[in-house]
Design a protein around this motif. Structure first.
Motif, PDB file in Angstrom:
ATOM      1  N   ALA A  16     -35.779  13.887  69.332  1.00  0.00           N
ATOM      2  CA  ALA A  16     -34.794  14.749  69.359  1.00  0.00           C
ATOM      3  C   ALA A  16     -35.415  14.024  70.844  1.00  0.00           C
ATOM      4  N   MET A  17     -34.064  13.336  71.868  1.00  0.00           N
ATOM      5  CA  MET A  17     -33.667  12.583  73.088  1.00  0.00           C
ATOM      6  C   MET A  17     -33.667  13.549  74.081  1.00  0.00           C
ATOM      7  N   SER A  18     -33.976  13.623  74.773  1.00  0.00           N
ATOM      8  CA  SER A  18     -33.653  14.991  76.129  1.00  0.00           C
ATOM      9  C   SER A  18     -32.782  16.044  75.512  1.00  0.00           C
ATOM     10  N   SER A  19     -33.375  16.481  74.784  1.00  0.00           N
ATOM     11  CA  SER A  19     -32.610  17.506  74.016  1.00  0.00           C
ATOM     12  C   SER A  19     -33.754  18.753  73.550  1.00  0.00           C
ATOM     13  N   PHE A  20     -34.836  18.414  72.816  1.00  0.00           N
ATOM     14  CA  PHE A  20     -35.647  19.222  72.632  1.00  0.00           C
ATOM     15  C   PHE A  20     -35.267  20.745  73.574  1.00  0.00           C
ATOM     16  N   HIS A  21     -35.301  20.525  74.460  1.00  0.00           N
ATOM     17  CA  HIS A  21     -36.243  21.774  75.582  1.00  0.00           C
ATOM     18  C   HIS A  21     -34.503  22.970  75.448  1.00  0.00           C
ATOM     19  N   TRP A  22     -33.961  22.492  74.745  1.00  0.00           N
ATOM     20  CA  TRP A  22     -32.209  23.656  74.396  1.00  0.00           C
ATOM     21  C   TRP A  22     -32.388  23.887  73.127  1.00  0.00           C
ATOM     22  N   PHE A  23     -33.385  23.621  72.389  1.00  0.00           N
ATOM     23  CA  PHE A  23     -33.323  24.310  71.212  1.00  0.00           C
ATOM     24  C   PHE A  23     -33.930  25.273  70.936  1.00  0.00           C
ATOM     25  N   ASP A  24     -34.148  26.517  70.199  1.00  0.00           N
ATOM     26  CA  ASP A  24     -34.786  27.818  70.152  1.00  0.00           C
ATOM     27  C   ASP A  24     -36.273  26.637  68.928  1.00  0.00           C
ATOM     28  N   ARG A  25     -36.968  26.424  70.038  1.00  0.00           N
ATOM     29  CA  ARG A  25     -38.288  25.251  69.568  1.00  0.00           C
ATOM     30  C   ARG A  25     -38.756  25.601  68.711  1.00  0.00           C
ATOM     31  N   PRO A  26     -39.791  27.444  68.655  1.00  0.00           N
ATOM     32  CA  PRO A  26     -40.250  27.332  67.342  1.00  0.00           C
ATOM     33  C   PRO A  26     -39.294  27.214  66.067  1.00  0.00           C
ATOM     34  N   ARG A  27     -38.251  27.675  66.025  1.00  0.00           N
ATOM     35  CA  ARG A  27     -37.857  27.505  64.675  1.00  0.00           C
ATOM     36  C   ARG A  27     -37.436  26.219  64.740  1.00  0.00           C
ATOM     37  N   PHE A  28     -36.930  25.013  65.413  1.00  0.00           N
ATOM     38  CA  PHE A  28     -36.515  23.958  65.437  1.00  0.00           C
ATOM     39  C   PHE A  28     -37.972  23.534  65.096  1.00  0.00           C
ATOM     40  N   LEU A  29     -38.824  23.313  65.384  1.00  0.00           N
ATOM     41  CA  LEU A  29     -39.846  22.568  65.083  1.00  0.00           C
ATOM     42  C   LEU A  29     -40.415  23.122  63.241  1.00  0.00           C
ATOM     43  N   GLN A  30     -39.792  23.966  62.830  1.00  0.00           N
ATOM     44  CA  GLN A  30     -40.408  24.636  61.388  1.00  0.00           C
ATOM     45  C   GLN A  30     -39.764  24.069  60.828  1.00  0.00           C
ATOM     46  N   GLU A  31     -38.027  23.934  61.260  1.00  0.00           N
ATOM     47  CA  GLU A  31     -36.727  22.997  60.032  1.00  0.00           C
ATOM     48  C   GLU A  31     -37.291  21.841  60.486  1.00  0.00           C
ATOM     49  N   ALA A  32     -38.286  20.665  61.494  1.00  0.00           N
ATOM     50  CA  ALA A  32     -38.481  19.384  61.705  1.00  0.00           C
ATOM     51  C   ALA A  32     -39.602  19.508  60.014  1.00  0.00           C
ATOM     52  N   HIS A  33     -40.528  21.023  60.444  1.00  0.00           N
ATOM     53  CA  HIS A  33     -41.942  20.685  59.234  1.00  0.00           C
ATOM     54  C   HIS A  33     -40.768  19.991  57.745  1.00  0.00           C
ATOM     55  N   ARG A  34     -39.852  21.272  57.552  1.00  0.00           N
ATOM     56  CA  ARG A  34     -39.340  21.550  56.408  1.00  0.00           C
ATOM     57  C   ARG A  34     -38.656  20.123  55.598  1.00  0.00           C
TER      58      ARG A  34
END
Length: 529
Positions: free
Chosen positions: A365-383
């Motif tokens: 995620a290049m200059s975009s992670f800060h816009w995400f629902d961060r905990p849910r995105f990290l769970q999805e990346a782990h999946r």
């Protein structure tokens, strides 16, 4: 908490995957209130009716200890399955009999749960366990609306029709939440208390996530217990209705990811003027992936890809690259500028990636992670990551520095600073005062033993002065000012441009300057076992 409606394993799985995380705007209000009323230190927070732990995890970085309490063992099992939060413990129990000593708790919270509590007993227990000047925060949401192009009203009507269909199965306690906990607020025995209503936030979600969210409602689950086949038909039919109205689009938006880069003109400006990581930074990411996982590199996914500048940098190193973004305009521009056969683009949200489990070598995620629902995105990346696969989150700070031969850098960058300061009031509250903190928080929360944090890597780029100005104009804060007052935004850009030209002693905005950009990034590897 005598109401046991969230017990089953399947319901807990729905809750974990589809229930909303309280937004950062609400989190900041709660923490600021606690700081104002009690002050530091923040030792113990207790999250009541914690369910699968979304709100508990949100509090974890700000307290020495967080305890999530819920009556449902299945919900707690799902909460405990989320790694990376060593200061959270989960306990089975009720809000009416709290397992804490007198005057021991700094903050009590209940997110979309207080309407299930026995009011009198709960408030007595809250008074007992809270420290002097300790605080209580009860949250809920209501009046959801859907938006997509010109069919938002139709989508909202479909959503409301589902609620109306399920009305006969509504528990009487749900009306307490629909009334915004007014009776509970009146009964709180503390003279110092506040109500905060109508905090408007937006969250981009897929149609499947929207339907999953509705399936997690207690009234839907009651309906399912009565007639499982009819409940399945209701979900299927509403999913079909929504996608028909969206002309097979995959994203809807409901009140609670942040959609600030939507217009075609903005997307075109993004492609033309936004900078992307240097080859050296990309190589550092690839070297980390090679050390952790080794060759071969099959699939990289660039999430929040925008118009695809960063995505293209990965193409030479992977068999296939997928760029995803919530904005159809950004995806359209990315497709217009790609001729690389191994790159594909897909419109979707960061928190619901259209990929199988353990299928991806690298998530960026290049200059975009800060816009995400961060905990849910990290769970999805782990999946989606393979064992040994890596995640790379990169961004840069706004305080870029200019240099020009035979020109005083101090004077030049004082003008730049005034540009940034003028835009600061229009910065999204979702980002906080500095996005570095959000990335550092994510780094600290990731449970992977193999991870790296790098701050302030300076990358220098030569570009026309006008390109620098246009790049700043593509930032969300400038776009917010432009929406508020187009004339003021235009005058600000013109004034800054003229002052920079004056300091440089030139007249053409096509004059090349060197822009120094400070990057920071985190790299982390999903364990192989």
């Amino acid at each position: 908490m005598t109401h046991r409606l969230f017990e089953g394993k399947q319901h807990a799985l729905l809750y974990q995957k589809f229930r909303f995380v309280p937004p950062d705007e609400v989190k900041h209000i709660i923490l600021q209130y606690l700081d104002k009323k009690k002050g530091q230190p923040h030792v113990l927070a207790v999250d009541l009716g914690c369910g699968t732990g979304q709100n508990s995890r949100l509090l974890a970085p700000f307290f020495q200890e967080v305890v999530g309490l819920d009556i449902s063992k299945c919900q707690l099992d799902e909460a405990r399955a989320v790694p990376g939060y060593p200061n959270i413990t989960y306990r089975e129990g009720t809000a009416e009999v709290l397992p804490f000593p007198d005057s021991s708790v700094d903050l009590l919270t209940a997110a979309s749960a207080a309407h299930w509590f026995g009011q009198k007993q709960f408030l007595a227990e809250a008074s007992r366990v809270l420290k002097p000047r300790g605080c209580m925060a009860l949250l809920g949401f209501s009046q959801e609306r859907l938006h997509y192009g010109e069919c938002g009203d139709k989508l909202t009507n479909i959503y409301c029709d589902v609620k109306e269909s399920l009305a006969p199965y509504t528990n009487s306690r749900v009306t307490v939440n629909d009334n915004k906990l007014e009776e509970m607020f009146s009964a709180i025995p503390f003279p110092d208390k506040e109500r905060v209503e109508s905090i408007q936030v937006s969250c981009s979600i897929s149609v499947r996530t929207l339907v999953g969210f509705m399936e997690s409602w207690s009234l839907f689950q009651t309906y399912r217990r009565q007639d499982n086949q009819a409940a399945d038909a209701l979900s299927h039919n509403r999913h079909s209705e929504v996608t028909d109205h969206q002309v097979a689009a995959t994203v809807a938006s409901t009140s609670m990811a942040h959609r600030l880069f939507e217009g075609k003109d903005h997307a075109a400006s993004y492609w033309k003027y936004r900078i992307c990581p240097s080859d050296q930074l990309i190589q550092q990411v690839l070297d980390f992936l090679d050390r952790q996982k080794g060759r071969t590199f099959d699939l990289a996914v660039d999430v929040g890809c925008g118009s695809g500048q960063g995505t293209t940098l990965l193409a030479n190193h992977f068999a296939a690259v997928l760029g995803t973004d919530v904005s159809p305009a950004q995806i359209e521009v990315a497709l217009e500028h790609t001729s690389t056969p191994n790159i594909t683009y897909k419109q979707c949200v960061a928190e619901d990636l259209p990929l199988g489990d353990s299928s991806v070598d690298l998530v960026t995620a290049m200059s975009s992670f800060h816009w995400f629902d961060r905990p849910r995105f990290l769970q999805e990346a782990h999946r989606v990551l393979k064992p040994g696969g890596c995640i790379a989150l990169l961004n840069y700070t706004m305080d870029m520095e200019l240099s020009y031969p035979e020109c005083c850098s101090t004077k030049l960058n004082q003008v730049c600073k005034e540009f940034y300061d003028a835009l600061r009031p229009y910065r999204s509250p979702h980002l906080g005062p500095c996005s570095i903190g959000l990335y550092r928080e994510a780094y600290d929360s990731l449970p992977y033993p193999e991870k790296e944090w790098q701050e302030c890597t300076l990358v220098k780029r030569s570009m026309p002065l006008l390109s620098y100005i246009r790049m700043i104009e593509s930032f969300s804060s400038y776009q917010a000012l432009q929406r508020k007052d187009p004339q003021e935004a235009c005058m600000l850009s013109m004034d800054i441009t003229q002052r920079l030209l004056s300091v440089m002693g030139v007249t053409s905005s096509d004059t090349e300057v060197v822009v120094g950009v400070r990057y920071f990034y985190l790299l982390a590897c999903k364990p192989k076992e």
